[in-house]
Motif scaffolding. Structure first.
Motif, PDB file in Angstrom:
ATOM      1  N   LYS A  42      54.618  23.364  32.432  1.00  0.00           N
ATOM      2  CA  LYS A  42      54.908  24.675  33.037  1.00  0.00           C
ATOM      3  C   LYS A  42      56.404  24.777  33.372  1.00  0.00           C
ATOM      4  O   LYS A  42      57.050  25.784  33.101  1.00  0.00           O
ATOM      5  CB  LYS A  42      54.044  24.846  34.291  1.00  0.00           C
ATOM      6  CG  LYS A  42      54.450  25.957  35.238  1.00  0.00           C
ATOM      7  CD  LYS A  42      53.993  27.317  34.766  1.00  0.00           C
ATOM      8  CE  LYS A  42      54.446  28.421  35.734  1.00  0.00           C
ATOM      9  NZ  LYS A  42      54.277  29.768  35.164  1.00  0.00           N
ATOM     10  N   THR A  43      56.946  23.712  33.949  1.00  0.00           N
ATOM     11  CA  THR A  43      58.366  23.694  34.297  1.00  0.00           C
ATOM     12  C   THR A  43      59.223  23.869  33.051  1.00  0.00           C
ATOM     13  O   THR A  43      60.212  24.605  33.062  1.00  0.00           O
ATOM     14  CB  THR A  43      58.723  22.354  34.974  1.00  0.00           C
ATOM     15  OG1 THR A  43      57.837  22.156  36.077  1.00  0.00           O
ATOM     16  CG2 THR A  43      60.157  22.362  35.476  1.00  0.00           C
ATOM     17  N   ALA A  44      58.852  23.204  31.977  1.00  0.00           N
ATOM     18  CA  ALA A  44      59.644  23.270  30.752  1.00  0.00           C
ATOM     19  C   ALA A  44      59.483  24.610  30.054  1.00  0.00           C
ATOM     20  O   ALA A  44      60.351  25.016  29.287  1.00  0.00           O
ATOM     21  CB  ALA A  44      59.233  22.148  29.800  1.00  0.00           C
ATOM     22  N   PHE A  45      58.381  25.314  30.304  1.00  0.00           N
ATOM     23  CA  PHE A  45      58.204  26.575  29.593  1.00  0.00           C
ATOM     24  C   PHE A  45      58.843  27.755  30.312  1.00  0.00           C
ATOM     25  O   PHE A  45      59.589  28.511  29.712  1.00  0.00           O
ATOM     26  CB  PHE A  45      56.730  26.879  29.295  1.00  0.00           C
ATOM     27  CG  PHE A  45      56.631  28.033  28.345  1.00  0.00           C
ATOM     28  CD1 PHE A  45      56.865  27.829  26.994  1.00  0.00           C
ATOM     29  CD2 PHE A  45      56.406  29.316  28.788  1.00  0.00           C
ATOM     30  CE1 PHE A  45      56.856  28.903  26.111  1.00  0.00           C
ATOM     31  CE2 PHE A  45      56.395  30.392  27.911  1.00  0.00           C
ATOM     32  CZ  PHE A  45      56.619  30.181  26.573  1.00  0.00           C
ATOM     33  N   ASN A  46      58.555  27.916  31.593  1.00  0.00           N
ATOM     34  CA  ASN A  46      59.179  29.055  32.277  1.00  0.00           C
ATOM     35  C   ASN A  46      59.445  28.800  33.767  1.00  0.00           C
ATOM     36  O   ASN A  46      59.555  29.764  34.543  1.00  0.00           O
ATOM     37  CB  ASN A  46      58.392  30.345  32.050  1.00  0.00           C
ATOM     38  CG  ASN A  46      56.939  30.245  32.485  1.00  0.00           C
ATOM     39  OD1 ASN A  46      56.596  29.392  33.301  1.00  0.00           O
ATOM     40  ND2 ASN A  46      56.089  31.111  31.962  1.00  0.00           N
ATOM     41  N   ILE A  47      59.555  27.540  34.124  1.00  0.00           N
ATOM     42  CA  ILE A  47      59.948  27.092  35.468  1.00  0.00           C
ATOM     43  C   ILE A  47      58.934  27.448  36.549  1.00  0.00           C
ATOM     44  O   ILE A  47      58.485  26.571  37.261  1.00  0.00           O
ATOM     45  CB  ILE A  47      61.341  27.609  35.899  1.00  0.00           C
ATOM     46  CG1 ILE A  47      62.387  27.220  34.842  1.00  0.00           C
ATOM     47  CG2 ILE A  47      61.722  27.058  37.265  1.00  0.00           C
ATOM     48  CD1 ILE A  47      63.818  27.634  35.206  1.00  0.00           C
ATOM     49  N   ALA A  48      58.580  28.735  36.658  1.00  0.00           N
ATOM     50  CA  ALA A  48      57.735  29.125  37.783  1.00  0.00           C
ATOM     51  C   ALA A  48      57.053  30.452  37.503  1.00  0.00           C
ATOM     52  O   ALA A  48      57.447  31.194  36.605  1.00  0.00           O
ATOM     53  CB  ALA A  48      58.583  29.236  39.048  1.00  0.00           C
TER      54      ALA A  48
END
Lengths: 474, 474
Positions: A342-348
């Motif tokens: 999740k962090t690598a895809f869109n952080i938050a």
């Protein structure tokens, strides 16, 4: 629409009097001779028209007596037919028509029977917006900050609490919030599979899931389902024997989209046991679970998860707000990897919508909201079922969902739902054609899914139009 | 902290008087004999202490005269050194310490010099929240609906308008809104590459980009940069010759994170021409472009894009609100594929935050807001630079950013920034260690990135502590 031949026009005229109830089921319709003289057409023409209506199942000839409207209070139920899964995994190809369907969902000039969106007047949008403003004031600086994964603590607490009602005990630490349920599913797939892996799915399956499977480069094994009780655990067992490399299984255990099927508790337990035996993770999409027509929501399969192998996903898109984009994924075992992805895809995920949803779940009247929504959807599904029974040709079958708000309709075998989709669209009606619910070409060619979330006179007229289009092409 | 030997204690005492300005640069410090008698330590101990300070560069011995504070108004600038890129693509490995850094960014007990987050008091959060409520009232039912890709029309119109100021003419149709800039980058990578492909990136590069590259299974070629003018186009040309299969190039053309470098217009033009010649798409991350210290924002490389090969990404996370999760990607050529990917990943971006941002950009005082932010960041970067110059050992070098709000600091060669990170964290200070800005092991081992978005006495004290920790480990 092509112009009709004379006998087709006569048949259409009679069909409509039946649909409108002028001639109720069991009643005799005018004799051939009488209709011939009333309409000023030949006996042969009326005979041809009655022959067509007979083939379509609208009427039946009784010897020495005449023609009668066939008795049918409602359409027959869709039947389970396939018993064995195909043993060869298939690549997933997602078609442009899915994107068109999604784009159409914002087209105000269409009657929306296509996308499965909840109706705006049933969503607590004003209340959620107020809660968002209140959260902004309360949070101060944190309102603008990244809500870094695993995400909003109060929301994760509420999700864990709600899951108790689904028979499932998890801690807030096992929950990761996401930008909707499809993102949750993508993160789950990515956490446990690699491109080229094979995943077992229900057939039919929601096209958005097929989209996600394609995005992740996964192959699928489509497992037969029963329209009422969902995935066949026996068929899945057979599929696992044939494909020992299966990397995951994905089900919508409660009110599958498009079937509306509900897996009985025993079936959920058997499913989890079977997968546990083979150490295969189950991804359980529970997005419709709260929208039961009964007073109490069903359990999730994760309730039977003893080995931490079930990854549960859901969102508020069906019951509170699609536009808020608040979903979640629950798994102790894969939590860390999901956070990383999740962090690598869109952080938050957006901060304030999550806090507003948390507050609504805690003390915004979610239970009262659900009671109302369940009542309304049950009524709308019933209304849609009656209308389909009334306006569609008699060979039509449909599901009997006990929750959710979609209806899966089996049209007479000759009807091509992709053509029907085009004709319906030209007539200002969107619908979801059957083939987009399978990775295999041409499956469910004579099926359509109808969104029953809304109901109105305009929708009834649209169903009437659809019924006519179906009759014309069957 | 380990206990110091006697001579180290003496050195530390003298170091602090220099740092605090008691002894200004150029002034003579107490003689060996005098300090020995003042502190009651042996002549040998003072000589050892002065020898240490000499090696650290704080003081210099002048023959026949004594010891003097070395003159340095500020740290020297970081120099460009490498001229040739490594010719072998590297796999990207992202380390747990990045996740820890991100988690730490929400830890209120740390002085936040790690993550590059804007300060809450500079963000128009209250105004954006009011605009969100107003949008909800205005939109009615659409406020709760999926904002299906390409996303919010008024926002796309504003983005297209704003890009005119960056020298770039695009239509709103070329814009797809996303859940932040990193999602925009992931979609861009996914649209134009396949796992195993190689992408040219700047070195050093923001660790979030490395995260995304790893997520997409891409390999990287790290291209040398100049700390002021960014990526070396000559080095990139050489890299393309050696790697004709290069599938894309990624740059932060304006105020690169962590360098703060700004590519001159000629360099942007040359970059686009070089890539166009080889038909290699450029992904341009312009997230800091509006945060120039000058009155006018720089152009984007996309301004020189004649063949529709530049994919521009950005978001409001650095200037309006990280927590709103509103970003975008601009490309006519790849728009359709990006829409398809976005739909398959998470269907849509949250609706209301997008409308609020669109309204803010249109008539919420964005220009006035930017003027203030630029002034504040310029002042904070200056304050941080002075503090580093004051408290860090003299062999320290740093960048001279003309925009953005991060400072890239080169510590004396012996300092291990990963160890420094642990010591700083134990002392209640977060920082970003150099190695996370490269895919290669152990690169930038003696570098750190400092977030200069905030400034306060507490931060000055934290920089003082950091300086001491650096001195101790150098």
């Amino acid at each position: 629409m092509e112009s009709l031949t004379l006998y087709e026009s006569v048949a259409e005229r009679v069909r409509r009097t039946i649909q409108h109830g002028t001639f109720a089921p069991g009643r005799r319709i005018p004799s051939v001779r009488r209709l011939s003289s009333e309409l000023g057409v030949s006996i042969t023409t009326v005979l041809e028209a009655y022959g067509l209506l007979e083939r379509e199942g609208w009427i039946e000839a009784r010897p020495q007596s005449g023609y009668y409207v066939r008795s049918r209070s409602e359409c027959p139920e869709v039947e389970a037919r396939e018993r064995r899964p195909s043993c060869k995994p298939a690549d997933v190809g997602v078609e442009d028509r899915v994107l068109r369907l999604i784009t159409d969902s914002r087209n105000p000039s269409l009657v929306q029977l296509g996308s499965a969106h909840p109706p705006a007047d049933l969503l607590p949008t004003a209340r959620l917006t107020r809660l968002m403003s209140a959260a902004a004031r309360r949070l101060g600086p944190a309102a603008a900050a990244y809500d870094v994964p695993p995400g909003c603590v109060p929301l994760r607490v509420q999700i864990a609490r709600r899951l108790i009602g689904a028979g499932c005990t998890v801690t807030p630490d096992e929950v990761v919030t996401t930008n909707g349920c499809l993102e949750a599913l993508n993160l789950a797939f990515r956490a446990i599979t690699r491109p080229g892996d094979t995943v077992a799915i229900e057939s039919p399956t929601y096209f958005g899931l097929l989209h996600a499977l394609q995005l992740q480069g996964l192959r699928v094994l489509e497992i037969p389902t029963h329209p009422r009780s969902g995935i066949s655990v026996d068929a899945l067992r057979f599929a696992i024997e044939q494909n020992p490399d299966l990397k995951a299984c994905l089900v919508m255990s409660n009110y599958n989209n498009p079937l509306g099927s509900l897996m009985p508790d025993e079936s959920k337990r058997a499913l989890v046991e079977l997968l546990t035996e083979h150490d295969i993770p189950l991804i359980e999409d529970d997005i419709y679970g709260d929208l039961c027509f009964s007073a109490e929501r069903p359990r999730v399969a994760k309730a039977y998860d003893r080995k931490d192998l079930v990854i549960l996903t859901s969102s508020v898109s069906k019951d509170l707000s699609p536009g808020f984009r608040v979903g979640w994924v629950v798994s102790a075992r894969f939590q860390r990897e999901i956070v990383r992805l999740k962090t690598a895809f869109n952080i938050a995920t957006a901060t304030l919508p999550q806090y507003a949803v948390a507050d609504f779940l805690e003390n915004g009247g979610y239970d009262a909201h659900l009671r109302r929504a369940r009542r309304v959807y049950a009524a709308h599904v019933e209304a849609m079922s009656r209308a389909v029974g009334r306006y569609f040709p008699p060979q039509t079958r449909m599901t009997r969902p006990q929750g959710g708000f979609v209806l899966w309709v089996e049209l007479p075998g000759r009807v091509d739902s992709l053509q029907l989709y085009e004709h319906a669209r030209a007539a200002g009606i969107s619908l979801a054609p059957g083939p987009i619910f399978s990775a295999r070409q041409n499956r469910y060619r004579n099926f359509i899914r109808l969104n029953c979330a809304h109901w109105s006179d305009a929708i009834e007229r649209a169903v009437e139009t659809l019924g006519r289009l179906v009759s014309q092409s069957s």
